[in-house]
Scaffold this active site. Structure first.
Site, mmCIF file in Angstrom:
data_model
loop_
_atom_site.group_PDB
_atom_site.id
_atom_site.type_symbol
_atom_site.label_atom_id
_atom_site.label_comp_id
_atom_site.label_asym_id
_atom_site.label_seq_id
_atom_site.Cartn_x
_atom_site.Cartn_y
_atom_site.Cartn_z
ATOM 1 N N LYS A 271 -2.522 -37.824 -41.273
ATOM 2 C CA LYS A 271 -3.417 -37.693 -42.351
ATOM 3 C C LYS A 271 -3.088 -36.618 -43.421
ATOM 4 O O LYS A 271 -3.096 -37.192 -44.488
ATOM 5 C CB LYS A 271 -4.821 -36.929 -41.774
ATOM 6 C CG LYS A 271 -5.684 -38.013 -40.999
ATOM 7 C CD LYS A 271 -7.137 -37.441 -40.778
ATOM 8 C CE LYS A 271 -7.029 -36.172 -40.141
ATOM 9 N NZ LYS A 271 -6.947 -36.200 -38.808
ATOM 10 N N GLU B 246 -12.191 -25.540 -41.841
ATOM 11 C CA GLU B 246 -10.742 -25.631 -41.620
ATOM 12 C C GLU B 246 -10.332 -24.470 -40.598
ATOM 13 O O GLU B 246 -10.715 -23.339 -40.646
ATOM 14 C CB GLU B 246 -9.787 -25.590 -42.970
ATOM 15 C CG GLU B 246 -9.695 -26.625 -43.735
ATOM 16 C CD GLU B 246 -9.000 -27.901 -43.010
ATOM 17 O OE1 GLU B 246 -7.738 -27.656 -43.315
ATOM 18 O OE2 GLU B 246 -9.471 -28.619 -42.525
ATOM 19 N N ARG B 247 -9.492 -24.898 -39.615
ATOM 20 C CA ARG B 247 -8.598 -23.921 -38.905
ATOM 21 C C ARG B 247 -7.845 -23.121 -39.758
ATOM 22 O O ARG B 247 -7.082 -23.770 -40.668
ATOM 23 C CB ARG B 247 -7.953 -24.475 -37.629
ATOM 24 C CG ARG B 247 -8.762 -25.096 -36.643
ATOM 25 C CD ARG B 247 -7.878 -25.993 -35.653
ATOM 26 N NE ARG B 247 -8.713 -26.686 -34.845
ATOM 27 C CZ ARG B 247 -9.166 -28.076 -35.176
ATOM 28 N NH1 ARG B 247 -8.641 -28.852 -36.033
ATOM 29 N NH2 ARG B 247 -9.949 -28.688 -34.122
#
Length: 467
Positions: free
Chosen positions: A157, A183-184
């Site tokens: 991705k 998001e991490r």
């Protein structure tokens, strides 16, 4: 800055803060500031009565107590816009998070923009050329439309996103805005580092809201990214590629905010305003006479249940779906787009050419027949198939390899020069493969090339096949 309208905290319950304003009631979505130096940001969600508002804290409300002073800024949340933002990373409040100085002399705009009126939207259906063969042929993107990107971890991705940022800058002379919702921190840091290393950071703006941030901040980061994108479309008159990862986390953050505000949950526990909130975000993504915002959104489908309200409402807004397959990635077919699962509303003869539609349908039919024959081949072998089925298998295997492509973003890893595939050349190549023009070529000659003319037959391989 001195704010004349002051209030007092009545109660604090986690991220939910009730504030009494005896003089003037703040408007819905107004930004309130509390704490010693105004570090606690609160967004007004509801007006409970003539003097009390209930808001959601977008920053940790630690240290906030009853009786604390709250200031009404008199405006909604704002973020900076302008060309000075290119090459930078920001949070939901427009603060730089890339350890560089804050951009100077920028204009600040409200994140709560109105969708473009229908009269100003472009009525033409145009294809957005990505330069990636398998997407442009089988799942073409709409200029000013929304595409869903489905795929798990490790199937490509991020590489696909970076390649599109590169091609957007090189071919369309446009800019890209990447929006990370929930998001991490590891993912955000890796993406920033990879984009900078690949040399496409100067044509992109990154805005992140991390997983550990308050639900209110995660819920608003998409609106902040859209405000930045709208500047480039409307003021700079450029095409914009808006990448959102992940749209499901936007819905999830909305459900958390809704629960905190005491709203009655709806189907499967989602907020009753799910459809409205998603539409408010998605309807701002469109094409006008001055430019277009084309969006690619990573979509997580909970428990692979496509009837889940989050998934079904998202699908209603998408014009294309790009599905990445772990099986294809393991076979070395990059980009690992599944040609049979991916689809697009643009793929009809009234939008694309008759040739494009015909070739795409023939590719799908050939690959679908090959998929059905795989079980027979694994049990009995290729030789047991009829002559016609063997020809179908040969065509399908060559098509699969031709639809792979060397990326500019992976040159340093593969040693292969990146290619931007022109749609006409790709269609021509696929048609020639379907007409058995390359039946004498070894399959590997079609792997990781640009246009079909790059498929050369090594003499030894050609003799071996003829023998």
């Amino acid at each position: 800055m001195d704010y004349p309208n002051q209030g007092t905290v009545v109660s604090v319950r986690g991220s939910v803060v009730d504030v009494l304003f005896p003089r003037k009631l703040p408007a819905i979505n107004n930004e309130l500031r509390a704490g010693d130096s105004g570090e606690v940001v609160i967004e007004v969600g509801t007006q409970l009565n003539a003097q009390v508002v209930r808001g959601i804290a977008l920053t940790p409300a630690r240290g906030l107590a009853r009786g604390a002073t709250v200031l009404d800024t008199g405006r909604t949340l704002q973020v900076p816009v302008g060309r000075e933002l290119l090459g930078r990373a920001f949070d939901v409040f427009g603060k730089a998070i890339d350890k560089k100085a804050e951009p100077a002399g920028v204009e600040w705009r409200s994140i709560h923009g109105e969708p473009v009126p229908l009269a100003r939207q472009s009525a033409k259906s145009e294809i957005f050329a990505t330069g990636i063969k398998v997407i442009d042929v089988l799942s073409p993107l709409e200029l000013g439309g929304k595409a869903g990107l489905f795929g798990g971890a490790g199937v490509g991705k991020t590489v696909l996103i970076m390649e599109m940022i590169h091609n957007m800058a090189g071919r369309h002379e446009g800019v890209s805005v990447f929006c990370g919702i929930g998001e991490r921190s590891r993912e955000g840091e890796e993406l920033y580092r990879e984009i900078r290393k690949a040399g496409v950071l100067d044509n992109a703006v990154l805005i992140f809201s991390q997983m550990n941030e308050q639900p209110g901040a995660r819920f608003r980061v998409g609106h902040a990214a859209l405000t930045m994108a709208e500047y480039f479309r409307d003021d700079s008159r450029q095409d914009v590629l808006l990448l959102i990862d992940n749209i499901f986390r936007f819905i999830q953050a909305g459900a958390e905010v809704s629960g905190l505000m005491g709203q009655m949950p709806s189907r499967v526990g989602y907020q009753p305003t799910l459809a409205t909130e998603l539409a408010e975000l998605e309807e701002r993504i469109c094409s006008t006479s001055t430019g277009a915002i084309t969006s690619i959104q990573a979509v997580y489908v909970p428990a692979d249940d496509f009837t889940d309200p989050a998934a079904s409402h998202t699908f209603g807004h998408l014009s294309s779906s790009i599905v990445l397959s772990r099986q294809r990635a393991s076979q070395g077919f990059y980009p690992a787009v599944d040609p049979l699962q991916s689809h697009s509303k643009m793929l009809n003869p009234t939008v694309v050419s008759e040739k494009h539609y015909r070739v795409a349908q023939e590719i799908r039919r050939t690959l679908a027949e090959y998929e059905e024959l795989k079980d027979i081949i694994s049990m009995l072998g290729l030789e047991e198939l009829s002559q016609e089925n063997q020809r179908t298998v040969h065509r399908a295997r060559r098509l699969e390899r031709f639809l792979t492509q060397p990326f500019f973003m992976t040159e340093q890893f593969t040693g292969l020069e990146g290619r931007f595939a022109e749609l006409d050349e790709t269609l021509d190549g696929c048609e020639r493969i379907l007409n058995d023009e390359f039946s004498g070529h070894p399959e590997q000659a079609l792997y990781m090339i640009g246009n079909i003319d790059e498929a050369k037959i090594p003499h030894d391989a050609a003799r071996a096949e003829q023998a």
